[in-house]
Design a protein around this motif. Sequence first.
Motif, short mmCIF file in Angstrom:
data_model
loop_
_atom_site.label_atom_id
_atom_site.label_comp_id
_atom_site.label_asym_id
_atom_site.label_seq_id
_atom_site.Cartn_x
_atom_site.Cartn_y
_atom_site.Cartn_z
N ARG A 48 0.83 -1.21 0.00
CA ARG A 48 0.00 0.00 0.00
C ARG A 48 0.86 1.26 0.00
NH1 ARG A 48 -5.48 -0.53 1.38
NH2 ARG A 48 -6.10 -2.71 1.70
N GLY A 49 1.92 1.24 0.78
CA GLY A 49 2.81 2.40 0.83
C GLY A 49 3.51 2.63 -0.50
N PHE A 50 3.91 1.54 -1.17
CA PHE A 50 4.59 1.63 -2.47
C PHE A 50 3.68 2.25 -3.52
CE2 PHE A 50 5.63 -0.38 -6.58
CZ PHE A 50 6.94 0.05 -6.72
N LEU A 51 2.37 1.89 -3.49
CA LEU A 51 1.43 2.40 -4.49
C LEU A 51 0.87 3.77 -4.14
CD1 LEU A 51 -0.58 -0.88 -5.23
CD2 LEU A 51 1.24 0.14 -6.59
N ASP A 52 1.10 4.22 -2.93
CA ASP A 52 0.55 5.49 -2.46
C ASP A 52 1.44 6.64 -2.94
OD1 ASP A 52 -0.90 7.45 -1.22
OD2 ASP A 52 -0.10 7.05 0.79
N VAL A 53 1.31 6.95 -4.23
CA VAL A 53 2.16 7.97 -4.84
C VAL A 53 1.45 9.33 -4.79
CG1 VAL A 53 3.30 8.68 -6.97
CG2 VAL A 53 3.15 6.26 -6.38
N THR B 229 -8.84 7.62 -2.43
CA THR B 229 -10.06 6.86 -2.13
C THR B 229 -10.29 5.78 -3.18
OG1 THR B 229 -11.05 8.81 -1.10
CG2 THR B 229 -12.55 7.05 -1.77
N MET B 230 -10.06 6.12 -4.45
CA MET B 230 -10.23 5.13 -5.52
C MET B 230 -9.31 3.93 -5.29
SD MET B 230 -10.25 7.47 -8.91
CE MET B 230 -11.43 8.77 -9.17
N ILE B 231 -8.05 4.22 -4.97
CA ILE B 231 -7.09 3.14 -4.74
C ILE B 231 -7.55 2.26 -3.59
CG2 ILE B 231 -4.73 2.62 -4.00
CD1 ILE B 231 -3.85 5.13 -5.54
N GLU B 232 -8.00 2.90 -2.53
CA GLU B 232 -8.46 2.15 -1.36
C GLU B 232 -9.65 1.26 -1.71
OE1 GLU B 232 -7.83 0.92 2.43
OE2 GLU B 232 -6.68 2.48 1.40
N GLN B 233 -10.61 1.83 -2.46
CA GLN B 233 -11.81 1.07 -2.84
C GLN B 233 -11.46 -0.07 -3.79
OE1 GLN B 233 -14.26 4.23 -4.40
NE2 GLN B 233 -15.36 4.47 -2.48
N ALA B 234 -10.59 0.22 -4.75
CA ALA B 234 -10.23 -0.81 -5.72
C ALA B 234 -9.49 -1.95 -5.05
CB ALA B 234 -9.38 -0.21 -6.83
N MET B 235 -8.59 -1.64 -4.13
CA MET B 235 -7.81 -2.68 -3.49
C MET B 235 -8.64 -3.48 -2.50
SD MET B 235 -4.08 -0.90 -3.06
CE MET B 235 -3.33 -2.44 -2.58
N LYS C 241 -11.51 -4.52 -3.15
CA LYS C 241 -12.30 -5.49 -3.91
C LYS C 241 -11.69 -6.88 -3.85
CE LYS C 241 -14.22 -6.26 -8.52
NZ LYS C 241 -14.24 -5.77 -9.91
N GLU C 242 -10.37 -6.92 -3.88
CA GLU C 242 -9.67 -8.20 -3.83
C GLU C 242 -8.60 -8.10 -2.76
OE1 GLU C 242 -8.64 -10.04 -7.69
OE2 GLU C 242 -9.37 -8.19 -8.51
N ALA C 243 -8.54 -9.04 -1.90
CA ALA C 243 -7.54 -9.01 -0.84
C ALA C 243 -6.15 -9.06 -1.42
CB ALA C 243 -7.74 -10.20 0.10
N ILE C 244 -5.25 -8.37 -0.79
CA ILE C 244 -3.86 -8.38 -1.24
C ILE C 244 -3.25 -9.76 -1.07
CG2 ILE C 244 -1.57 -7.48 -0.68
CD1 ILE C 244 -2.89 -4.85 -0.03
#
Length: 365
Positions: free
Chosen positions: A334-339, A354-360, A362-365
Amino acid sequence: MTSSRDKIDLRRVGYDDSGETPRSASFMLEDDTTRVAASNERKLVMASIRQARKEHPWVRELEWSLVDPDTDEFTRIVADHPDPAGNFIHVKEGAKIRFPAQSCFLLKADRNEQVLHNVIVLEPGAELHLITGCTAASYSNAGRHIAVTEIFVREGATLTYTMVHDWAPEVEVRPRTGIAVEAGGTYLSNYIALTRVKHIDTNPLAIVESGGTARFNSIIYAKGGSHFDVGGRIRLTGAGARGEITSRVVATASSVVSRGLIEGGSADTKGHMECNGIMLDAEAVIHAVPELKATHPDTELSHEAAVGKIAGEQLNYLMSRGLTEEQARALIIRGFLDVKIKGLPTSLQKVIDTMIEQAMSKEAI
């Protein structure tokens, strides 16, 4: 008709139909049918491309001026289509649109093929933030999305173009995009794809004139058999033009080709490219293809790339603080993608977060 389940899918890619989030204009296409085309701004036209061709004949003169219909088999499909659907956006001269506009393309019927031609025009001095969401309904597993998009950023205009892709495991996606950035104009593209898809290939080309700027930022989390071939090309044709391409890629049991090409063809031009990737397992492939091309001696181009696994030191540190290995890996990803994207207004950065949080979610990491 848009169901309650569809609305949940639309919100996941940033499309808000509740009225709770301010939007200057909205467009929503279900398969081949326009469901919403409305603007709250007098100087912002939001319409279907079919309506625009009838009401603004000059739109036809713009179509195929930035993308060659013979580029490949997918541009031919759009060119040969008798009446492709799509979105037309026109911001009139000097208009600075305060709230983001939103457009969304929903692939609703299973195994449907969506064929689109979009045209976006910002007249001189205009400004717009556009959020585009492309998604398949949660009950649809397969289909094809084929699109040609031509974007005209006139002199001194600024377009921030944020696109979120949220598809399904058997969907193929073939966007082809051309962008013209005139003198002093700015084009900022943010591309986010965090869910499974069969295949996406897209490699937009921005041609930047004197004093103009183009930036491509992409955030990709490739999972479970997905194949991405994505990137951006920037051609710096005018004196003082600037270009930047950055990408963050995480891959597990999937393959990603991350491309970038910056061409410096005029005096005092500068371009920079960065590609960073994390491999989560032995089934993942990340192939970074950065290219720099100088055709003028007074250009300055650079790139850097790094691909590898999660550092053991980071995992060990977080696990020493009480996290399980799974929790630690998720936190690092999450930190790596949080640009934080340079030049993006704070309000729009929050929308992307928010979009990133919602999209991620949807499917567990």
